[in-house]
Design a protein around this motif. Structure first.
Motif, PDB file in Angstrom:
ATOM      1  N   GLU A  34       0.883  -1.132  -0.069  1.00 26.58           N
ATOM      2  CA  GLU A  34      -0.014   0.502   0.696  1.00 26.58           C
ATOM      3  C   GLU A  34       1.012   1.511   0.144  1.00 26.58           C
ATOM      4  N   ASN A  35       2.129   1.280   0.771  1.00 29.17           N
ATOM      5  CA  ASN A  35       2.576   2.650   1.434  1.00 29.17           C
ATOM      6  C   ASN A  35       4.448   2.337   1.043  1.00 29.17           C
ATOM      7  N   GLY A  36       4.902   1.338   1.087  1.00 30.35           N
ATOM      8  CA  GLY A  36       6.060   1.435   0.670  1.00 30.35           C
ATOM      9  C   GLY A  36       6.471   1.318  -1.025  1.00 30.35           C
ATOM     10  N   VAL A  37       8.046   0.814  -0.394  1.00 33.64           N
ATOM     11  CA  VAL A  37       9.121   0.594  -2.326  1.00 33.64           C
ATOM     12  C   VAL A  37       7.697  -0.241  -2.705  1.00 33.64           C
ATOM     13  N   GLY A  38       7.112  -1.579  -2.840  1.00 40.13           N
ATOM     14  CA  GLY A  38       6.686  -2.496  -2.793  1.00 40.13           C
ATOM     15  C   GLY A  38       5.230  -1.646  -3.808  1.00 40.13           C
ATOM     16  N   GLY A  39       4.413  -1.119  -3.141  1.00 41.91           N
ATOM     17  CA  GLY A  39       3.064  -0.036  -3.849  1.00 41.91           C
ATOM     18  C   GLY A  39       3.958   0.406  -5.062  1.00 41.91           C
ATOM     19  N   ALA A  40       5.150   1.422  -4.901  1.00 41.32           N
ATOM     20  CA  ALA A  40       5.660   2.375  -5.843  1.00 41.32           C
ATOM     21  C   ALA A  40       5.730   1.214  -7.110  1.00 41.32           C
ATOM     22  N   VAL A  41       6.605   0.212  -6.535  1.00 48.31           N
ATOM     23  CA  VAL A  41       6.403  -0.992  -7.707  1.00 48.31           C
ATOM     24  C   VAL A  41       5.233  -1.681  -8.645  1.00 48.31           C
ATOM     25  N   ALA A  42       4.181  -1.615  -7.693  1.00 53.24           N
ATOM     26  CA  ALA A  42       3.725  -2.278  -8.041  1.00 53.24           C
ATOM     27  C   ALA A  42       3.030  -1.158  -9.691  1.00 53.24           C
ATOM     28  N   VAL A  43       3.137  -0.035  -8.568  1.00 60.36           N
ATOM     29  CA  VAL A  43       2.304   1.194  -9.751  1.00 60.36           C
ATOM     30  C   VAL A  43       3.204   1.205 -11.368  1.00 60.36           C
ATOM     31  N   LEU A  44       4.872   0.811 -10.877  1.00 61.16           N
ATOM     32  CA  LEU A  44       5.267   1.233 -12.438  1.00 61.16           C
ATOM     33  C   LEU A  44       5.168  -0.005 -12.905  1.00 61.16           C
ATOM     34  N   SER A  45       4.768  -1.073 -12.074  1.00 57.90           N
ATOM     35  CA  SER A  45       4.651  -2.010 -12.829  1.00 57.90           C
ATOM     36  C   SER A  45       3.438  -2.058 -14.107  1.00 57.90           C
ATOM     37  N   ALA A  46       2.101  -1.427 -12.940  1.00 55.77           N
ATOM     38  CA  ALA A  46       0.968  -0.682 -14.197  1.00 55.77           C
ATOM     39  C   ALA A  46       1.565  -0.189 -15.166  1.00 55.77           C
ATOM     40  N   GLN A  47       2.005   0.606 -14.907  1.00 56.98           N
ATOM     41  CA  GLN A  47       2.389   2.363 -16.038  1.00 56.98           C
ATOM     42  C   GLN A  47       3.430   1.669 -16.729  1.00 56.98           C
ATOM     43  N   VAL A  48       4.232   0.413 -16.850  1.00 61.69           N
ATOM     44  CA  VAL A  48       5.069  -0.179 -17.698  1.00 61.69           C
ATOM     45  C   VAL A  48       4.233  -1.177 -18.784  1.00 61.69           C
ATOM     46  N   ASP A  49       2.561  -1.699 -17.765  1.00 63.27           N
ATOM     47  CA  ASP A  49       1.953  -2.143 -19.058  1.00 63.27           C
ATOM     48  C   ASP A  49       1.123  -1.737 -19.918  1.00 63.27           C
ATOM     49  N   ASP A  50       0.870  -0.161 -19.475  1.00 60.85           N
ATOM     50  CA  ASP A  50       0.067   1.044 -20.273  1.00 60.85           C
ATOM     51  C   ASP A  50       1.314   1.565 -20.890  1.00 60.85           C
ATOM     52  N   LEU A  51       2.042   1.600 -21.247  1.00 57.91           N
ATOM     53  CA  LEU A  51       3.371   2.570 -21.989  1.00 57.91           C
ATOM     54  C   LEU A  51       2.872   0.937 -22.776  1.00 57.91           C
ATOM     55  N   SER A  52       3.213  -0.089 -22.334  1.00 54.16           N
ATOM     56  CA  SER A  52       3.922  -1.584 -24.092  1.00 54.16           C
ATOM     57  C   SER A  52       2.377  -1.263 -24.061  1.00 54.16           C
ATOM     58  N   ARG A  53       1.632  -1.246 -24.117  1.00 58.64           N
ATOM     59  CA  ARG A  53       0.062  -1.362 -24.935  1.00 58.64           C
ATOM     60  C   ARG A  53       0.221   0.225 -25.707  1.00 58.64           C
ATOM     61  N   THR A  54       0.186   1.257 -25.634  1.00 57.42           N
ATOM     62  CA  THR A  54       0.015   2.611 -25.901  1.00 57.42           C
ATOM     63  C   THR A  54       1.712   2.219 -26.940  1.00 57.42           C
TER      64      THR A  54
END
Length: 126
Positions: A34-54
């Motif tokens: 939720e708050n730590g680096v794990g959350g940041a990694v999860a958010v970045l992973s989702a953004q990478v997926d979105d950027l790959s699709r785009t």
């Protein structure tokens, strides 16, 4: 002397245990989804997926645009060649033509014999 060494050994072991406990708590907060680096990694992973699709969609659009631009460029080159030929053929034409009279003159019919002229006036053939 053995007693002092045992006390120091137990004290060191308790200090190391406390230090490990503090590190474990920090690591848990650090990897919290939720708050730590794990959350940041999860958010970045989702953004990478979105950027790959785009990026893949942009590549497809660029491919489509490239093919249509190649087609249009080919057509433009053909038209340019035709225009060059037309301009080159304009050099072969004589100078400017005489101005055209806006009111055409009525020309007289050539004289006909008396038989043909009566029939032509009457609208009968032959």
């Amino acid at each position: 002397m053995d007693l002092i060494a045992d006390i120091l050994l137990v004290t060191g072991a308790l200090g190391a245990g406390f230090y490990c406990f503090v590190l474990a708590r920090r690591l848990t907060r650090f990897t919290d989804l939720e708050n730590g680096v794990g959350g940041a990694v999860a958010v970045l992973s989702a953004q990478v997926d979105d950027l790959s699709r785009t990026l893949s969609a942009a590549r497809e659009a660029a491919g489509t645009s490239e093919s249509s631009l190649e087609e249009l460029t080919g057509r433009a080159e053909d038209v340019a060649r035709r225009l060059e030929l037309l301009v080159a053929s304009m050099h072969d034409l004589p100078g400017p033509a005489a101005p055209v009279d806006p009111a055409p003159r009525k020309t007289e019919d050539p004289p006909m014999g008396p038989v043909f002229s009566r029939r032509a006036r009457a609208g009968t053939a032959g």
